[in-house]
Structures are given as structure tokens and as C-alpha cells.
Design an enzyme around this catalytic site. Structure first.
Site, PDB file in Angstrom:
ATOM      1  N   ARG A  40     -10.760 -25.040 -55.688  1.00  0.00           N
ATOM      2  CA  ARG A  40      -9.913 -23.745 -56.527  1.00  0.00           C
ATOM      3  C   ARG A  40     -10.167 -23.174 -57.898  1.00  0.00           C
ATOM      4  NH1 ARG A  40      -9.112 -19.578 -54.235  1.00  0.00           N
ATOM      5  NH2 ARG A  40      -7.620 -19.039 -56.378  1.00  0.00           N
ATOM      6  N   ASP A  45       5.202 -25.485 -56.320  1.00  0.00           N
ATOM      7  CA  ASP A  45       4.110 -26.789 -55.640  1.00  0.00           C
ATOM      8  C   ASP A  45       5.123 -28.380 -56.384  1.00  0.00           C
ATOM      9  OD1 ASP A  45       1.582 -25.834 -58.527  1.00  0.00           O
ATOM     10  OD2 ASP A  45       2.234 -25.270 -56.773  1.00  0.00           O
ATOM     11  N   ILE A  76       5.382 -17.602 -52.961  1.00  0.00           N
ATOM     12  CA  ILE A  76       4.350 -17.746 -53.992  1.00  0.00           C
ATOM     13  C   ILE A  76       3.187 -17.665 -53.006  1.00  0.00           C
ATOM     14  CG2 ILE A  76       2.926 -18.660 -55.520  1.00  0.00           C
ATOM     15  CD1 ILE A  76       5.403 -17.540 -56.606  1.00  0.00           C
ATOM     16  N   ARG A 135      -5.386 -17.035 -51.254  1.00  0.00           N
ATOM     17  CA  ARG A 135      -5.726 -16.765 -52.706  1.00  0.00           C
ATOM     18  C   ARG A 135      -7.104 -16.886 -52.777  1.00  0.00           C
ATOM     19  NH1 ARG A 135      -4.610 -23.169 -53.521  1.00  0.00           N
ATOM     20  NH2 ARG A 135      -4.110 -22.869 -55.650  1.00  0.00           N
ATOM     21  N   PRO A 136      -7.567 -15.244 -53.265  1.00  0.00           N
ATOM     22  CA  PRO A 136      -8.059 -14.616 -53.799  1.00  0.00           C
ATOM     23  C   PRO A 136      -7.748 -14.412 -54.922  1.00  0.00           C
ATOM     24  CG  PRO A 136      -6.484 -12.916 -52.731  1.00  0.00           C
ATOM     25  CD  PRO A 136      -6.371 -14.111 -52.469  1.00  0.00           C
ATOM     26  N   VAL A 137      -8.871 -14.265 -56.005  1.00  0.00           N
ATOM     27  CA  VAL A 137      -9.914 -13.815 -57.295  1.00  0.00           C
ATOM     28  C   VAL A 137      -9.530 -12.449 -58.007  1.00  0.00           C
ATOM     29  CG1 VAL A 137     -10.473 -16.599 -57.198  1.00  0.00           C
ATOM     30  CG2 VAL A 137     -12.275 -14.308 -56.630  1.00  0.00           C
ATOM     31  N   ASP A 138      -9.116 -11.669 -57.035  1.00  0.00           N
ATOM     32  CA  ASP A 138      -9.260 -10.562 -57.105  1.00  0.00           C
ATOM     33  C   ASP A 138      -8.459 -10.013 -58.448  1.00  0.00           C
ATOM     34  OD1 ASP A 138      -7.090 -10.588 -55.732  1.00  0.00           O
ATOM     35  OD2 ASP A 138      -6.232  -8.973 -56.067  1.00  0.00           O
ATOM     36  N   GLN A 139      -7.687 -10.641 -59.163  1.00  0.00           N
ATOM     37  CA  GLN A 139      -7.603 -10.499 -60.010  1.00  0.00           C
ATOM     38  C   GLN A 139      -8.216 -10.886 -61.532  1.00  0.00           C
ATOM     39  OE1 GLN A 139      -4.252  -8.308 -59.721  1.00  0.00           O
ATOM     40  NE2 GLN A 139      -5.153  -7.752 -57.841  1.00  0.00           N
ATOM     41  N   LYS A 195      -2.250 -31.916 -64.341  1.00  0.00           N
ATOM     42  CA  LYS A 195      -3.642 -31.874 -64.237  1.00  0.00           C
ATOM     43  C   LYS A 195      -4.225 -30.344 -63.496  1.00  0.00           C
ATOM     44  CE  LYS A 195      -3.572 -29.659 -59.282  1.00  0.00           C
ATOM     45  NZ  LYS A 195      -4.241 -28.844 -58.875  1.00  0.00           N
ATOM     46  N   ASN A 196      -2.828 -29.062 -64.069  1.00  0.00           N
ATOM     47  CA  ASN A 196      -3.190 -27.763 -64.454  1.00  0.00           C
ATOM     48  C   ASN A 196      -3.068 -27.283 -65.522  1.00  0.00           C
ATOM     49  OD1 ASN A 196      -3.286 -27.769 -61.329  1.00  0.00           O
ATOM     50  ND2 ASN A 196      -1.127 -27.068 -61.027  1.00  0.00           N
ATOM     51  N   ARG A 206      -5.831 -35.891 -55.020  1.00  0.00           N
ATOM     52  CA  ARG A 206      -6.886 -34.526 -55.477  1.00  0.00           C
ATOM     53  C   ARG A 206      -5.500 -34.363 -56.830  1.00  0.00           C
ATOM     54  NH1 ARG A 206      -8.133 -29.442 -52.804  1.00  0.00           N
ATOM     55  NH2 ARG A 206      -8.790 -28.957 -55.219  1.00  0.00           N
ATOM     56  N   CYS A 235      -8.224 -21.753 -48.815  1.00  0.00           N
ATOM     57  CA  CYS A 235      -7.705 -23.134 -48.549  1.00  0.00           C
ATOM     58  C   CYS A 235      -6.026 -23.441 -47.559  1.00  0.00           C
ATOM     59  CB  CYS A 235      -7.298 -23.852 -49.504  1.00  0.00           C
ATOM     60  SG  CYS A 235      -5.795 -23.155 -50.599  1.00  0.00           S
TER      61      CYS A 235
HETATM   62  C1  EPZ Z   1      -2.221 -22.608 -59.520  1.00  0.00           C
HETATM   63  O1  EPZ Z   1      -2.989 -21.620 -59.045  1.00  0.00           O
HETATM   64  C2  EPZ Z   1      -1.988 -23.551 -59.741  1.00  0.00           C
HETATM   65  N1  EPZ Z   1      -3.559 -23.991 -59.489  1.00  0.00           N
HETATM   66  C3  EPZ Z   1      -1.470 -23.921 -58.259  1.00  0.00           C
HETATM   67  O2  EPZ Z   1      -0.959 -25.324 -57.943  1.00  0.00           O
HETATM   68  C4  EPZ Z   1       0.002 -23.745 -58.155  1.00  0.00           C
HETATM   69  O3  EPZ Z   1       0.569 -23.600 -56.648  1.00  0.00           O
HETATM   70  C5  EPZ Z   1      -0.196 -22.062 -58.530  1.00  0.00           C
HETATM   71  O4  EPZ Z   1      -0.060 -22.102 -59.597  1.00  0.00           O
HETATM   72  C6  EPZ Z   1       0.975 -21.285 -58.934  1.00  0.00           C
HETATM   73  O5  EPZ Z   1       1.911 -21.546 -59.482  1.00  0.00           O
HETATM   74  C7  EPZ Z   1      -3.715 -24.540 -60.381  1.00  0.00           C
HETATM   75  O6  EPZ Z   1      -3.531 -24.527 -62.268  1.00  0.00           O
HETATM   76  C8  EPZ Z   1      -5.364 -24.880 -60.807  1.00  0.00           C
HETATM   77  P1  EPZ Z   1      -2.209 -18.032 -58.957  1.00  0.00           P
HETATM   78  P2  EPZ Z   1      -3.295 -19.978 -58.822  1.00  0.00           P
HETATM   79  O7  EPZ Z   1      -2.809 -17.075 -59.265  1.00  0.00           O
HETATM   80  O8  EPZ Z   1      -3.832 -19.391 -60.344  1.00  0.00           O
HETATM   81  C9  EPZ Z   1      -2.053 -14.201 -55.663  1.00  0.00           C
HETATM   82  C10 EPZ Z   1      -1.315 -27.292 -57.195  1.00  0.00           C
HETATM   83  O9  EPZ Z   1      -0.640 -27.881 -56.087  1.00  0.00           O
HETATM   84  N2  EPZ Z   1      -3.813 -14.561 -56.346  1.00  0.00           N
HETATM   85  O10 EPZ Z   1      -0.911 -18.064 -60.080  1.00  0.00           O
HETATM   86  O11 EPZ Z   1      -3.924 -20.035 -57.828  1.00  0.00           O
HETATM   87  C11 EPZ Z   1      -2.832 -15.708 -54.570  1.00  0.00           C
HETATM   88  O12 EPZ Z   1      -3.121 -15.457 -53.707  1.00  0.00           O
HETATM   89  C12 EPZ Z   1      -1.773 -25.422 -57.348  1.00  0.00           C
HETATM   90  O13 EPZ Z   1      -1.028 -28.016 -58.354  1.00  0.00           O
HETATM   91  C13 EPZ Z   1      -4.176 -13.084 -55.918  1.00  0.00           C
HETATM   92  O14 EPZ Z   1      -4.013 -12.543 -54.783  1.00  0.00           O
HETATM   93  O15 EPZ Z   1      -2.576 -19.214 -58.102  1.00  0.00           O
HETATM   94  C14 EPZ Z   1      -1.003 -16.081 -54.776  1.00  0.00           C
HETATM   95  O16 EPZ Z   1      -0.194 -16.378 -53.865  1.00  0.00           O
HETATM   96  C15 EPZ Z   1      -1.208 -25.568 -55.713  1.00  0.00           C
HETATM   97  N3  EPZ Z   1      -5.640 -12.366 -56.470  1.00  0.00           N
HETATM   98  C16 EPZ Z   1      -0.324 -15.966 -56.183  1.00  0.00           C
HETATM   99  O17 EPZ Z   1      -0.912 -14.254 -56.592  1.00  0.00           O
HETATM  100  C17 EPZ Z   1      -5.974 -13.282 -57.668  1.00  0.00           C
HETATM  101  O18 EPZ Z   1      -6.605 -12.933 -58.277  1.00  0.00           O
HETATM  102  C18 EPZ Z   1      -0.353 -16.310 -57.452  1.00  0.00           C
HETATM  103  O19 EPZ Z   1      -1.427 -17.773 -57.483  1.00  0.00           O
HETATM  104  C19 EPZ Z   1      -4.877 -14.608 -58.123  1.00  0.00           C
HETATM  105  C20 EPZ Z   1      -3.852 -14.364 -57.445  1.00  0.00           C
END
Ligand code: EPZ
Length: 422
Positions: free
Chosen positions: A94, A310, A332, A123-127, A22-23, A402, A118
Site C-alpha cells: 500500500r 503497530d 485506528i 485503508r482507502p486513499v481518499d484523503q 521501514k516507515n 516485509r 489489506c
Molecule cells: C501508516 O499507514 C503505516 N505505514 C502503518 O504501518 C501504520 O499502522 C499507520 O500509518 C498508522 O500509524 C507506513 O507508514 C508505510 P494512515 P497509513 O493513513 O499511512 C484511514 C506497519 O505495520 N485513512 O495513518 O496507510 C485508514 O484507513 C504499517 O508498518 C482513510 O480513511 O495509515 C486508517 O483507519 C501497517 N483515508 C486511518 O485513516 C485515507 O486517505 C489511519 O491511516 C488515509 C487513511
């Protein structure tokens, strides 16, 4: 809302085929936005999130079609495409944020709804925004949308050095796709190393991108003027494979996972072997055997190649019925213990305190009605139901749909007593 009815206590035996990840499929569908040429993906898993992503691209004007049972999917993203991702679709998934990088790179503008939180965290997208701004994008947030464009007089993003505050998987993927068409070189300093990243990078290289270092924490991308179409096979889903390994370890039995990539599951396989499961690794398969109660294992989730967040909920279900006390630390996400209260309803002995859960292993869970709250929590409850005494009903399994391709059919195929109730 669909439910699953499970009667626990049966061992799992036989063979199951692991679907595409999926990812990996989600960012790779978005990569089709980077060219007007046809893009073909094989081994795409049949998941609700894939259907949502396809709808999102359809909504923009991308021609999409599925073909053959090999999970074939094709995309043609015309120049006349409307680079917008509406709230109605983005709020359900997301990962929709993954259209931002490719739309900016190819069309120079994008309007993407903020995803919202969620169950597992804000899970912000600020980065994502910070990195794309470093590449020259002007991004403002208004009325719940990220409105992105290039500055006057600029027709392309420009390469940049990007170091995010924390490792972000989809952030890394957005930057990879944006940098592929940017002017000059981009360096990602603390890139994510999850196997879905190299898989996406290989697809982009197949489209003509110049990328090095993918799979390590430092990735170099040399932008090119245009990308062409490609055919790409989606890598196998390591989390689906890990979920089945935990299920067999918990119920006992002997199962071969076809297409499982053991090299993507080192941390999980190590923990399962420490617990007492026998795991044999071969070319394109993983065989797991277990019998009786295993030994509970403590672990903490970290970025790849560490223990994956995960897989946290699924392994916790195994710890519930293992011998001994274990400690699980979730580093995480800030709220990824939603499955704990539901496991407690099945009789599990778990105490949580912030990021730490302490599990006291007991020899039997009792079946009950429980509610899924998020994707991996659902998988955890299914595993618990497979080992609980009597009948377990898992409600709200749209969460499971999902991210798992025909989970109950695959489990039934290896001997589980499980059925979907409409
Ligand atoms: C990906 O989510 C996966 N989803 C998630 O899988 C997985 O749990 C996660 O990576 C961690 O491995 C997909 O690939 C579609 P991150 P992602 O950005 O990219 C913080 C599943 O079950 N953060 O690596 O959204 C965030 O809040 C799903 O299949 C910010 O603060 O995760 C988290 O605490 C769930 N700002 C940490 O970083 C940002 O702009 C890691 O998040 C981005 C992230």
C-alpha cells in the site's frame, strides 16, 4: 512458503542492533523522485517492502543501487522517467501510494494503481486524493488507477491549506513531498506526528525544502522551484525496537537494544514499566530486563505520541501470559485483531467485540502451528512462540519479512531457539 520453527521457554540475553525504520525508508525512497540529482540513503533496512519500493522506482526508470553493508542505497531519477506505478507492484504494498505526491510535484502527472485493501482494513486513499486536489491536481479514478495531472496551463501544484478528515501518516508524507515543490505556502492543519514524518522533513530540508513545524500537528511548507540531491540517514525503527522490548518482557532476560530511540517509544516504555519490566535508557541504547510473570496492561491505540497501533499485536502477546485481565482497544484500523484467533490456538484466553479485545492472562501457552496474517500479527505470534511450551510453527512468514530485517537471526543472537524452514 517459509515457516519459522520456535521452541519456547528460553530467556533472551545479550545485545541486538535496531535497523533503520521501514516507515521512514519507504517515503524517503519516494522523495528521491523530487530531483534529478543523486540521492543517497544510509541505514536502509533490508526488507521485502524496501525491495518492492525499489522495484517500483526501477520500473519507472530510476537508476538505483545498493552499496555497503551499512544499508546504503542511491537513486537517480532522470527527467525522462515514466511516472507510472502498476497494479502488479502496488497491490503487494500500500505504501506505493507515496509516489503520487512526488511524481505530481516534479512531473505534473502520475498514474498510480489504487492500492486495494489489506488484511487489517480497507485503508482507502481518499484523503491523499482530497489533499492533492486542494493543491490543484486533477485526479480521476479509472480502471483501478488514479490518473493525476495538472490543469491546462499550470506547470506546478499550488500551495494550499489541507485539513484531512483524520490523521493520516502516508497522507501527511504525500502532502509534504508535493508541497516542497509547489508554488507558494502549504499548511497541513492536522498533520501526523509519527517520528517518521520529521525524519522525512529533515531529508527534504537537506534537499533544499523550506519546512517548519514537522513533528507537530501543524506543518508549514514554503514551496521552492527545485530540490537538489542529499545524503540522509534513515531514523531507527521504533516498532522493531518496541517489538524486541515486548519479546524480552514476555520471555524474561536482559537485552540491550543498540540504536533504539527511547524518545520515540514513551507510550510503550511506560506500559512496559507499569507491567513490571525494568527499562534503562541511555545515549543510543535501551536496556530491558524482566523476570517472572508481568502484570497485564490495558491500553488503547491512538495517533502518535499515543500507544502505536503497530505495537498492539505484540503487546497483546505479552498480556496473554501476564497476570490479570486486560482490555485492548484498537482505534485506528477496523480489523486489526487477526492475530487473536491464532493466539487462541496457542491457548490464549481472548474475547473480542468490535474494537475491543479482553485478555485473561494465563501462566503458559502451548506450542502449536499458527498462521501469520499481516506484518505485526506475525511479530505477535513469534513472541507467543518464544514463551509457549514446546514447539510453535509460524506459517506464511513472508508477512514478517516485509517489515523485519533478519528477525530470526537477531532473536537467535540473543538466545532464542528459532529457525527458518524453507
Ligand atoms: C501508516 O499507514 C503505516 N505505514 C502503518 O504501518 C501504520 O499502522 C499507520 O500509518 C498508522 O500509524 C507506513 O507508514 C508505510 P494512515 P497509513 O493513513 O499511512 C484511514 C506497519 O505495520 N485513512 O495513518 O496507510 C485508514 O484507513 C504499517 O508498518 C482513510 O480513511 O495509515 C486508517 O483507519 C501497517 N483515508 C486511518 O485513516 C485515507 O486517505 C489511519 O491511516 C488515509 C487513511
Amino acid at each position: 512458503m517459509d515457516k519459522l520453527r520456535i521452541t519456547g521457554g528460553r530467556p533472551l540475553n545479550g545485545e541486538v542492533t535496531i535497523s533503520g525504520a521501514k516507515n521512514a525508508a519507504l517515503p524517503e525512497i519516494c522523495a528521491a523522485l523530487l530531483t534529478a540529482d543523486p540521492v543517497h540513503l544510509n541505514n536502509v533496512p533490508r526488507l521485502r517492502d524496501v525491495a518492492t519500493m525499489r522495484l517500483l522506482l526501477d520500473n519507472m526508470g530510476v537508476q538505483t543501487e545498493t552499496h555497503g553493508e551499512r544499508g546504503g542505497m542511491s537513486f537517480v531519477a532522470p527527467d525522462s522517467l515514466n511516472p507510472e506505478a502498476p497494479y502488479e507492484l502496488v497491490k503487494t504494498m500500500r505504501a506505493s501510494v507515496l509516489v503520487l505526491g512526488p511524481l505530481l510535484a516534479r512531473f505534473g502527472r502520475a498514474k498510480v494503481s489504487l492500492p486495494g485493501g489489506c488484511a487489517i482494513g480497507s485503508r482507502p486513499v481518499d484523503q491523499h486524493i482530497k489533499g492533492l486536489q486542494a493543491m490543484g491536481a486533477e485526479i480521476v479514478v479509472e480502471h483501478g488507477y488514479m490518473v493525476a495531472q495538472l490543469p491546462q496551463g499550470r506547470s506546478r501544484l499550488k500551495g494550499a491549506r489541507i485539513a484531512t478528515d483524520m490523521v493520516t501518516v502516508t497522507g501527511t508524507e504525500n502532502f509534504l513531498m508535493a508541497a516542497a515543490l509547489a508554488e507558494g505556502e502549504t499548511v497541513l492543519e492536522n498533520a501526523a506526528q509519527e517520528p517518521e514524518i520529521p525524519d522525512l522533513a529533515e531529508m527534504l530540508i537537506g534537499m533544499g525544502a523550506k519546512i517548519e513545524g514537522h513533528g507537530t500537528s501543524r506543518i508549514h511548507i514554503q514551496g521552492v522551484d527545485r530540490l537538489h540531491g542529499c545524503t540522509h540517514q534513515v531514523v531507527a525503527d521504533r516498532i522493531e525496537a518496541g517489538t524486541f522490548l515486548c519479546a524480552v518482557a514476555a520471555t524474561g532476560g536482559d537485552v540491550v537494544l543498540r540504536h533504539g530511540r527511547a524518545d520515540h517509544l514513551d507510550a510503550v516504555i511506560d506500559k512496559l514499566r507499569d507491567a513490571g519490566a525494568e527499562i534503562e535508557v541511555g545515549d543510543g541504547f535501551i536496556r530491558v530486563r524482566a523476570s517472572g510473570r508481568l502484570k497485564a496492561q490495558s491500553f488503547r491505540t491512538t495517533e502518535y505520541p499515543g500507544f502505536p497501533t503497530d505495537m498492539q499485536a505484540q503487546f497483546m502477546a505479552l498480556n496473554c501470559i501476564a497476570t490479570g485481565t486486560s482490555k485492548v482497544t484498537e482505534t485506528i484500523f477496523e480489523n486489526r485483531f487477526m492475530h487473536v484467533n491464532e493466539l487462541v490456538r496457542l491457548g490464549a484466553k481472548i474475547q473480542t467485540d468490535g474494537k475491543v479485545a479482553v485478555i485473561e492472562g494465563i501462566d503458559r501457552l502451548q506450542g502449536a502451528t499458527v498462521m501469520a496474517t499481516d506484518l505485526r500479527a506475525s511479530a505477535s505470534l513469534v513472541i507467543a512462540g518464544l514463551v509457549a511450551e514446546g514447539e510453535t510453527i509460524v506459517d506464511r512468514i513472508y508477512h514478517l519479512d516485509r517489515g523485519y530485517d533478519q528477525m530470526e537471526a537477531k532473536l537467535r543472537g540473543i538466545g532464542a531457539d528459532i529457525e527458518r524452514i524453507k
